[in-house]
Design a protein around this motif. Structure first.
Motif, PDB file in Angstrom:
ATOM      1  N   UNK A 148       0.850  -1.195   0.000  1.00 20.80           N
ATOM      2  CA  UNK A 148       0.000   0.000   0.000  1.00 20.80           C
ATOM      3  C   UNK A 148       0.884   1.243   0.000  1.00 20.80           C
ATOM      4  N   UNK A 149       0.261   2.408  -0.088  1.00 21.18           N
ATOM      5  CA  UNK A 149       1.014   3.660  -0.243  1.00 21.18           C
ATOM      6  C   UNK A 149       1.935   3.948   0.938  1.00 21.18           C
ATOM      7  N   UNK A 150       1.555   3.533   2.116  1.00 25.35           N
ATOM      8  CA  UNK A 150       2.373   3.810   3.296  1.00 25.35           C
ATOM      9  C   UNK A 150       3.711   3.079   3.263  1.00 25.35           C
ATOM     10  N   UNK A 151       3.839   2.088   2.390  1.00 21.17           N
ATOM     11  CA  UNK A 151       5.078   1.307   2.334  1.00 21.17           C
ATOM     12  C   UNK A 151       6.255   2.104   1.777  1.00 21.17           C
ATOM     13  N   UNK A 152       5.999   3.191   1.072  1.00 14.93           N
ATOM     14  CA  UNK A 152       7.113   4.015   0.584  1.00 14.93           C
ATOM     15  C   UNK A 152       7.845   4.677   1.752  1.00 14.93           C
ATOM     16  N   UNK A 153       7.092   5.211   2.682  1.00 16.68           N
ATOM     17  CA  UNK A 153       7.705   5.814   3.865  1.00 16.68           C
ATOM     18  C   UNK A 153       8.435   4.757   4.687  1.00 16.68           C
ATOM     19  N   UNK A 154       7.830   3.591   4.773  1.00 17.31           N
ATOM     20  CA  UNK A 154       8.430   2.490   5.526  1.00 17.31           C
ATOM     21  C   UNK A 154       9.730   2.032   4.860  1.00 17.31           C
ATOM     22  N   UNK A 155       9.738   2.044   3.528  1.00 20.50           N
ATOM     23  CA  UNK A 155      10.949   1.685   2.787  1.00 20.50           C
ATOM     24  C   UNK A 155      12.083   2.656   3.079  1.00 20.50           C
ATOM     25  N   UNK A 176      -1.375  -7.005  -5.686  1.00 22.63           N
ATOM     26  CA  UNK A 176      -1.655  -5.569  -5.812  1.00 22.63           C
ATOM     27  C   UNK A 176      -0.821  -4.920  -6.907  1.00 22.63           C
ATOM     28  N   UNK A 177      -0.232  -5.736  -7.784  1.00 24.66           N
ATOM     29  CA  UNK A 177       0.739  -5.204  -8.745  1.00 24.66           C
ATOM     30  C   UNK A 177       0.130  -4.189  -9.713  1.00 24.66           C
ATOM     31  N   UNK A 178      -1.098  -4.416 -10.163  1.00 21.24           N
ATOM     32  CA  UNK A 178      -1.715  -3.473 -11.099  1.00 21.24           C
ATOM     33  C   UNK A 178      -1.927  -2.114 -10.454  1.00 21.24           C
ATOM     34  N   UNK A 179      -2.224  -2.122  -9.179  1.00 19.33           N
ATOM     35  CA  UNK A 179      -2.468  -0.873  -8.462  1.00 19.33           C
ATOM     36  C   UNK A 179      -1.181  -0.196  -8.030  1.00 19.33           C
ATOM     37  N   UNK A 180      -0.208  -0.979  -7.567  1.00 17.66           N
ATOM     38  CA  UNK A 180       0.995  -0.422  -6.967  1.00 17.66           C
ATOM     39  C   UNK A 180       2.108  -0.119  -7.967  1.00 17.66           C
ATOM     40  N   UNK A 181       2.181  -0.879  -9.071  1.00 18.68           N
ATOM     41  CA  UNK A 181       3.289  -0.686 -10.007  1.00 18.68           C
ATOM     42  C   UNK A 181       3.355   0.735 -10.567  1.00 18.68           C
ATOM     43  N   UNK A 182       2.247   1.344 -10.993  1.00 16.30           N
ATOM     44  CA  UNK A 182       2.343   2.740 -11.472  1.00 16.30           C
ATOM     45  C   UNK A 182       2.851   3.699 -10.398  1.00 16.30           C
ATOM     46  N   UNK A 183       2.476   3.445  -9.138  1.00 22.52           N
ATOM     47  CA  UNK A 183       2.954   4.297  -8.049  1.00 22.52           C
ATOM     48  C   UNK A 183       4.449   4.109  -7.825  1.00 22.52           C
ATOM     49  N   UNK A 184       4.909   2.866  -7.955  1.00 22.54           N
ATOM     50  CA  UNK A 184       6.340   2.591  -7.806  1.00 22.54           C
ATOM     51  C   UNK A 184       7.126   3.247  -8.933  1.00 22.54           C
ATOM     52  N   UNK A 185       6.615   3.171 -10.143  1.00 17.12           N
ATOM     53  CA  UNK A 185       7.283   3.810 -11.287  1.00 17.12           C
ATOM     54  C   UNK A 185       7.461   5.303 -11.028  1.00 17.12           C
ATOM     55  N   UNK A 186       6.408   5.959 -10.598  1.00 16.22           N
ATOM     56  CA  UNK A 186       6.486   7.391 -10.316  1.00 16.22           C
ATOM     57  C   UNK A 186       7.463   7.672  -9.179  1.00 16.22           C
ATOM     58  N   UNK A 187       7.442   6.831  -8.164  1.00 16.69           N
ATOM     59  CA  UNK A 187       8.311   7.051  -7.006  1.00 16.69           C
ATOM     60  C   UNK A 187       9.783   6.918  -7.386  1.00 16.69           C
ATOM     61  N   UNK A 188      10.108   5.898  -8.183  1.00 16.26           N
ATOM     62  CA  UNK A 188      11.497   5.685  -8.586  1.00 16.26           C
ATOM     63  C   UNK A 188      11.980   6.815  -9.505  1.00 16.26           C
ATOM     64  N   UNK A 189      11.096   7.337 -10.317  1.00 17.11           N
ATOM     65  CA  UNK A 189      11.471   8.471 -11.168  1.00 17.11           C
ATOM     66  C   UNK A 189      11.817   9.694 -10.330  1.00 17.11           C
ATOM     67  N   UNK A 190      11.136   9.855  -9.211  1.00 18.01           N
ATOM     68  CA  UNK A 190      11.406  10.984  -8.321  1.00 18.01           C
ATOM     69  C   UNK A 190      12.540  10.681  -7.329  1.00 18.01           C
ATOM     70  N   UNK A 191      12.799   9.407  -7.094  1.00 15.55           N
ATOM     71  CA  UNK A 191      13.805   8.985  -6.098  1.00 15.55           C
ATOM     72  C   UNK A 191      14.686   7.905  -6.733  1.00 15.55           C
ATOM     73  N   UNK A 192      15.584   8.315  -7.642  1.00 17.70           N
ATOM     74  CA  UNK A 192      16.307   7.345  -8.473  1.00 17.70           C
ATOM     75  C   UNK A 192      17.341   6.506  -7.729  1.00 17.70           C
ATOM     76  N   UNK A 193      17.504   6.723  -6.434  1.00 16.81           N
ATOM     77  CA  UNK A 193      18.361   5.803  -5.673  1.00 16.81           C
ATOM     78  C   UNK A 193      17.695   4.426  -5.543  1.00 16.81           C
ATOM     79  N   UNK A 194      16.382   4.389  -5.764  1.00 14.66           N
ATOM     80  CA  UNK A 194      15.631   3.138  -5.751  1.00 14.66           C
ATOM     81  C   UNK A 194      15.533   2.569  -7.162  1.00 14.66           C
TER      82      UNK A 194
END
Length: 207
Positions: A148-155, A176-194
């Motif tokens: 879920x979305x809170x896992x980014x902060x936890x990561x 949850x891959x269909x729901x979470x994958x687009x969010x992960x893509x956006x997050x990695x683009x903003x935080x490229x250390x991941x």
């Protein structure tokens, strides 16, 4: 009768062993022999191998036999997973694998102290039981499952626990891959250390 697992790790509750292609994280796409040990008290509700949780269901197997089986395959690499493999003393197993010229990899939640001599440690921490500091400090790879979305902060919290050289991965939980994958893509683009890890073995329909 309950298992009497020796403290020296010469007998281990083996759930399954198989030769396949690594499907996740830094070593994706490489051939390896997988050793899945039974026993886990971390209790992830989305775990896809819940049958591994009860060590009593899985026969105690000589570590020497496990090593001999692994040595039969062309790829000299073993991935020890579970369950939670660090419940057990893995010093003997990894020593014997190295004696055969086999590299050692582990997938662990880090909930128990580190044992064994590892060429690669993949730490995949779970909210239900926090990783120990010595595993986090030794990890080569941090792989966080995003449910879920809170896992980014936890990561990010766990990224502060590992060494600066540790590889950082975000992996969508399969259901949850269909729901979470687009969010992960956006997050990695903003935080490229991941980087993004996918369960490619499920797409390939292999173990």
């Amino acid at each position: 009768m309950a298992h009497q697992i020796p403290d020296d790790g010469t007998l281990l509750p083996l759930m399954e062993e198989f030769y396949t292609i690594q499907g996740e994280g830094y070593n994706t796409g490489k051939a390896a022999y997988f050793i899945r040990l039974g026993g886990c008290d971390v209790g992830c509700h989305w775990c896809d191998v819940k049958e591994s949780w009860d060590a009593e269901l899985h026969a105690l197997t000589a570590a020497d036999t496990i090593v001999s089986n692994a040595a039969l395959h062309p790829a000299k690499a073993v991935v020890v997973t579970g369950g939670e493999p660090l419940i057990y003393n893995l010093d003997y197993l990894t020593h014997q694998l190295h004696e055969k010229g086999i590299k050692t990899f582990i997938e662990t939640s880090g909930a128990y102290p580190l044992s064994g001599d590892w060429d690669w440690i993949c730490l995949s921490p779970k909210k239900f039981k926090a990783p120990t500091p010595n595993v986090a400090e030794s990890a080569h790879e941090l792989k966080v499952i995003v449910f879920n979305k809170s896992d980014f902060e936890w990561a990010e919290y766990h990224a502060k626990m590992v060494s600066p050289d540790c590889k950082l991965y975000l992996q969508p939980e399969w259901s949850k891959s269909k729901e979470m994958t687009p969010l992960i893509v956006d997050y990695v683009k903003e935080n490229p250390q991941w980087e993004i890890s996918l369960q490619t073995h499920k797409y390939l329909n292999i173990p």
